[in-house]
Design an enzyme around this catalytic site. Structure first.
Site, PDB file in Angstrom:
ATOM      1  N   LYS A 146      -1.953 -19.091   7.517  1.00  0.00           N
ATOM      2  CA  LYS A 146      -1.142 -18.131   6.757  1.00  0.00           C
ATOM      3  C   LYS A 146      -0.670 -18.808   5.474  1.00  0.00           C
ATOM      4  O   LYS A 146      -0.430 -20.024   5.461  1.00  0.00           O
ATOM      5  CB  LYS A 146       0.046 -17.700   7.636  1.00  0.00           C
ATOM      6  N   SER A 178       3.994  -9.679   9.281  1.00  0.00           N
ATOM      7  CA  SER A 178       3.517 -10.112   7.981  1.00  0.00           C
ATOM      8  C   SER A 178       2.207 -10.904   8.022  1.00  0.00           C
ATOM      9  O   SER A 178       1.544 -11.040   7.004  1.00  0.00           O
ATOM     10  CB  SER A 178       4.597 -10.956   7.307  1.00  0.00           C
ATOM     11  N   SER A 211       6.013 -11.005  13.445  1.00  0.00           N
ATOM     12  CA  SER A 211       4.915 -11.105  12.471  1.00  0.00           C
ATOM     13  C   SER A 211       3.603 -11.668  12.971  1.00  0.00           C
ATOM     14  O   SER A 211       2.596 -11.581  12.273  1.00  0.00           O
ATOM     15  CB  SER A 211       5.357 -11.929  11.268  1.00  0.00           C
TER      16      SER A 211
HETATM   17  N1  GLN Z   1       8.452  -7.093  10.527  1.00  0.00           N
HETATM   18  C1  GLN Z   1       9.504  -8.041  10.555  1.00  0.00           C
HETATM   19  C2  GLN Z   1      10.283  -8.018   9.274  1.00  0.00           C
HETATM   20  O1  GLN Z   1       9.984  -7.242   8.445  1.00  0.00           O
HETATM   21  C3  GLN Z   1       8.980  -9.379  10.927  1.00  0.00           C
HETATM   22  C4  GLN Z   1       8.733 -10.358   9.864  1.00  0.00           C
HETATM   23  C5  GLN Z   1       8.323 -11.692  10.383  1.00  0.00           C
HETATM   24  O2  GLN Z   1       8.217 -11.919  11.585  1.00  0.00           O
HETATM   25  N2  GLN Z   1       8.097 -12.608   9.455  1.00  0.00           N
HETATM   26  O3  GLN Z   1      11.198  -8.755   9.098  1.00  0.00           O
END
Ligand code: GLN
Length: 492
Positions: free
Chosen positions: A90, A165, A189
């Site tokens: 990532k 993400s 994410s």
């Molecule tokens: N969807 C979650 C958010 O918007 C998770 C983000 C993450 O785990 N980095 O914060």
């Protein structure tokens, strides 16, 4: 083929398709495939699926590294445990000398000065890093639409989101651009994009994996882990990235079990829990019956299935957002337009430079969360929001601890549905935040969690089953997840 692999049977793409990490390592070692052929196959898929926008950069030394592995195999040298395993990382994980942009224009010229601990560990174990994957800017999002480099599309449907993400990482594994990809999970994410693309994604116990060299979003939530095609692969990778790191004070000293060798057992007598609160939420979705059948299936396999309650369950999502925004606003303070990031051109003094650089460089969602985070932490609001959220977090942790005295894992849906359509939720942040309904609690409490595919939904796209275990009980999580993956068959 006249090269040192001429003794290897002629490998065509069919032999390279859909390989798991376990088989890649075995096949390279036993000379059934060459690492170079495999890397070339993955690179060709990266090119073939460019429209998905999963990969932000392909690193230029992968083929050379693959040749080195092949030379080692040919010479009979002893091989490190993951020798030749091609992975993608990532874009928020530091790999020395390579760009790490966190999906942000602000960071597009930022080159990593050092390796994240997990990168060192994986390189020592012999992996080859092919490139970096698209993500929501600074890991803020649930669809990958917040990337400054454009959204990453779902592996199975160009009109749907990949999830976020870590969307690029998931699509890269689903479409065979690598064997394994790394993601980070602060509020879902890894698990959500893994589920949207029919894959396995885990979130280890907080502290299990070092965060050194991961661009921080919510430091008391963030964990790095793998997105893989199988539970076995996930267990294998976790073994290599886990453990104490002197560079991360929050990393845990506990011994790292051999997750991989502890799976492949049955689940008779194990205790599966369902929370009354998640059941009520599931009952409101069109997947009510599916998850009821799964509970029934567990019973038929000899597991005990019981219902429990975490009364503070539904507060978890609000707690996650209040605390993670607060932590984000503090973590983002380091990006002042002077170092790491792009700089505004027209700033006559340092204050303007900071303001203009951040205004020009950062995307809408990042700004929104910095503002909300500062609001939560500001005097006058601190007690009502930040402190209150911390107290509820503690309550949630105690309530979950209690449950795990009585059961081995909790099951629930991973997401509220299949991958949604592009542009559907991006305009209303709250719609997007609700996506994390089943996911955020494991980050709030720190418990380990995993998602495993459990069939398809109304539009024939993948759905996941989430499992959560007691702290540091990843071994039981992998054992049940592996059993489920191998034995559960959806009847439609
Ligand atoms: N969807 C979650 C958010 O918007 C998770 C983000 C993450 O785990 N980095 O914060």
């Amino acid at each position: 083929m006249d090269n040192k692999f001429s003794k290897i049977k002629n490998v065509d793409d069919a032999d390279l398709k859909n390989l798991t990490a376990v088989s890649v390592i075995e096949k390279i070692k036993s000379k059934q495939i060459s690492c170079k052929d495999l890397v070339k196959y993955y690179l060709s898929n990266i090119e073939k699926y460019k429209n998905k926008n999963a990969i932000l950069e392909v690193f230029d030394n992968a083929i050379i590294q693959a040749e080195k592995i092949d030379d080692m195999v040919a010479s009979g040298a002893s091989l490190p445990a993951l020798a030749g395993l091609p992975i993608i990382i990532k874009d928020n994980i530091l790999y020395k000398g390579k760009t790490c942009s966190c999906g942000s224009k602000f960071m597009q010229n930022h080159k990593a000065q050092y390796n994240a601990t997990i990168i060192d560990r994986l390189l020592d174990a012999g992996v080859i890093i092919l490139g970096r994957a698209n993500m929501d800017e600074f890991a803020l999002g649930a669809s990958c639409e917040n990337s400054a480099f454009g959204p990453c599309l779902n592996a199975f449907d160009n009109e749907r989101v990949s999830g976020g993400s870590s969307g690029g990482s998931a699509v890269a594994v689903a479409l065979d651009m690598c064997t394994v990809a790394l993601g980070s999970d602060t509020g879902g994410s890894i698990r959500q994009p893994a589920s949207f693309n029919g894959l396995i994604g885990s979130k280890p116990t907080y502290g299990r994996v070092s965060r050194y060299g991961l661009a921080a979003y919510g430091s008391s939530f963030d964990q790095i882990s793998a997105i893989t095609k199988t539970v076995e692969d996930n267990a294998l990778i976790l073994k290599y990235i886990s453990g104490k790191d002197i560079n991360d004070e929050t990393s845990l000293n506990n011994e790292v079990p051999d997750y991989f060798n502890q799976i492949k057992k049955d689940i008779k007598g194990l205790r599966i829990g369902i929370l009354k609160e998640t059941k009520q939420l599931t009952d409101k979705t069109e997947y009510k019956e599916k998850y009821e059948k799964i509970a029934e299936w567990f019973k038929n396999q000899g597991a005990e299935v019981s219902e429990y309650s975490v009364p503070a369950y539904e507060l978890g999502l609000a707690v996650y957002f209040a605390l993670s925004f607060a932590e984000l606003s503090s973590n983002m303070g380091r990006f002042d337009g002077v170092k790491f990031t792009t700089r505004s051109e027209d700033s006559e003094n340092i204050d303007k430079l900071i303001t203009n650089s951040r205004t020009e460089g950062l995307g809408k969602e990042v700004k929104r969360r910095i503002l909300l985070g500062n609001f939560v932490l500001s005097s006058g609001n601190y007690d009502d929001y930040y402190l209150k959220a911390l107290k509820i977090r503690k309550q949630l942790q105690l309530q979950y601890n209690d449950i795990f005295k009585k059961c081995d894992i909790l099951i629930s849906p991973t997401t509220i549905g299949e991958a949604f359509k592009l542009n559907n939720k991006i305009k209303n942040p709250v719609d997007m935040y609700v996506e994390d309904m089943f996911l955020a609690n494991a980050n709030v409490t720190g418990n380990p969690a995993i998602t495993v595919p459990c069939g398809t939904g109304v539009d024939n796209l993948p759905l996941g089953l989430q499992m959560i275990a007691d702290n540091l009980n990843e071994d039981i999580l992998f054992r049940i997840a592996d059993y489920f993956e191998k034995n559960f068959k959806e009847e439609k």
